[in-house]
Write a protein that holds these residues in place. Sequence first.
Motif, mmCIF file in Angstrom:
data_model
loop_
_atom_site.group_PDB
_atom_site.id
_atom_site.type_symbol
_atom_site.label_atom_id
_atom_site.label_comp_id
_atom_site.label_asym_id
_atom_site.label_seq_id
_atom_site.Cartn_x
_atom_site.Cartn_y
_atom_site.Cartn_z
ATOM 1 N N ARG A 1 14.703 0.737 5.473
ATOM 2 C CA ARG A 1 14.013 0.371 4.415
ATOM 3 C C ARG A 1 13.510 1.783 3.907
ATOM 4 O O ARG A 1 13.114 2.813 4.312
ATOM 5 C CB ARG A 1 12.481 -0.301 4.655
ATOM 6 N N ARG A 2 13.710 1.885 2.351
ATOM 7 C CA ARG A 2 13.482 3.053 1.590
ATOM 8 C C ARG A 2 12.306 2.609 0.836
ATOM 9 O O ARG A 2 12.061 1.676 0.106
ATOM 10 C CB ARG A 2 14.550 3.645 0.691
ATOM 11 N N VAL A 3 11.153 3.564 0.693
ATOM 12 C CA VAL A 3 10.064 3.317 -0.036
ATOM 13 C C VAL A 3 9.894 4.552 -0.867
ATOM 14 O O VAL A 3 9.750 5.863 -0.407
ATOM 15 C CB VAL A 3 8.832 3.306 1.089
ATOM 16 N N GLY A 4 9.835 4.308 -2.309
ATOM 17 C CA GLY A 4 9.325 5.609 -3.072
ATOM 18 C C GLY A 4 10.249 5.188 -4.354
ATOM 19 O O GLY A 4 10.781 4.325 -4.483
ATOM 20 N N PRO A 5 9.863 6.461 -5.180
ATOM 21 C CA PRO A 5 9.015 7.603 -4.825
ATOM 22 C C PRO A 5 7.705 7.309 -4.723
ATOM 23 O O PRO A 5 7.027 6.478 -5.673
ATOM 24 C CB PRO A 5 9.226 8.605 -6.123
ATOM 25 N N LEU A 6 7.075 8.134 -3.481
ATOM 26 C CA LEU A 6 5.640 8.077 -3.709
ATOM 27 C C LEU A 6 5.036 8.568 -4.840
ATOM 28 O O LEU A 6 5.208 9.616 -5.579
ATOM 29 C CB LEU A 6 5.084 8.930 -2.189
ATOM 30 N N THR A 7 3.852 7.764 -5.140
ATOM 31 C CA THR A 7 3.079 8.223 -6.375
ATOM 32 C C THR A 7 1.714 8.548 -5.892
ATOM 33 O O THR A 7 1.020 8.360 -4.807
ATOM 34 C CB THR A 7 3.059 6.983 -7.542
ATOM 35 N N GLN A 8 1.015 9.027 -6.740
ATOM 36 C CA GLN A 8 -0.460 9.442 -6.728
ATOM 37 C C GLN A 8 -1.135 8.229 -6.488
ATOM 38 O O GLN A 8 -2.013 8.212 -5.621
ATOM 39 C CB GLN A 8 -1.138 10.311 -7.871
#
Length: 139
Positions: free
Chosen positions: A16-23
């Motif tokens: 699984r790919r998650v992101g792009p991570l945000t604030q």
Amino acid sequence: MRTPPVAAVGDRPPPRRVGPLTQTHIVRFAGAGGDFNPLHHDGAFAATAGFDRPIAMGQLTAALLAAWLTDWCGVENLREYGVRFTAPLAIGDVVELSGEVTSLAPGDDARTLATMELAATRDGTTLMSGRAVIVVADG
């Protein structure tokens, strides 16, 4: 209760790919866990610690990896879970979550247990390694 997954040594659940991570991801996790260290939300403070942008809590990466695993096997089939932090996850990063079944053994309750090696990576860099033991179906 979900049926345990069928697994053999060498099996790899779909990554699984998650992101792009945000604030927003970080702030929401901070609110849930109570970790308001400015390293996780203040760019200037993160720079004084040697980072070019705020970094996520290590537990956020651990939670993403655990969620990926339990979405596949069912939380009720998880028996052990442990991780080792090796690099930070930062705002803008995309993390890939993956794992491989490395062994099968009988459990105390006559159910089959699979040991899995886990990883959270960013562009080939390991952010977190881990190990889990899960109940699997005989098959």
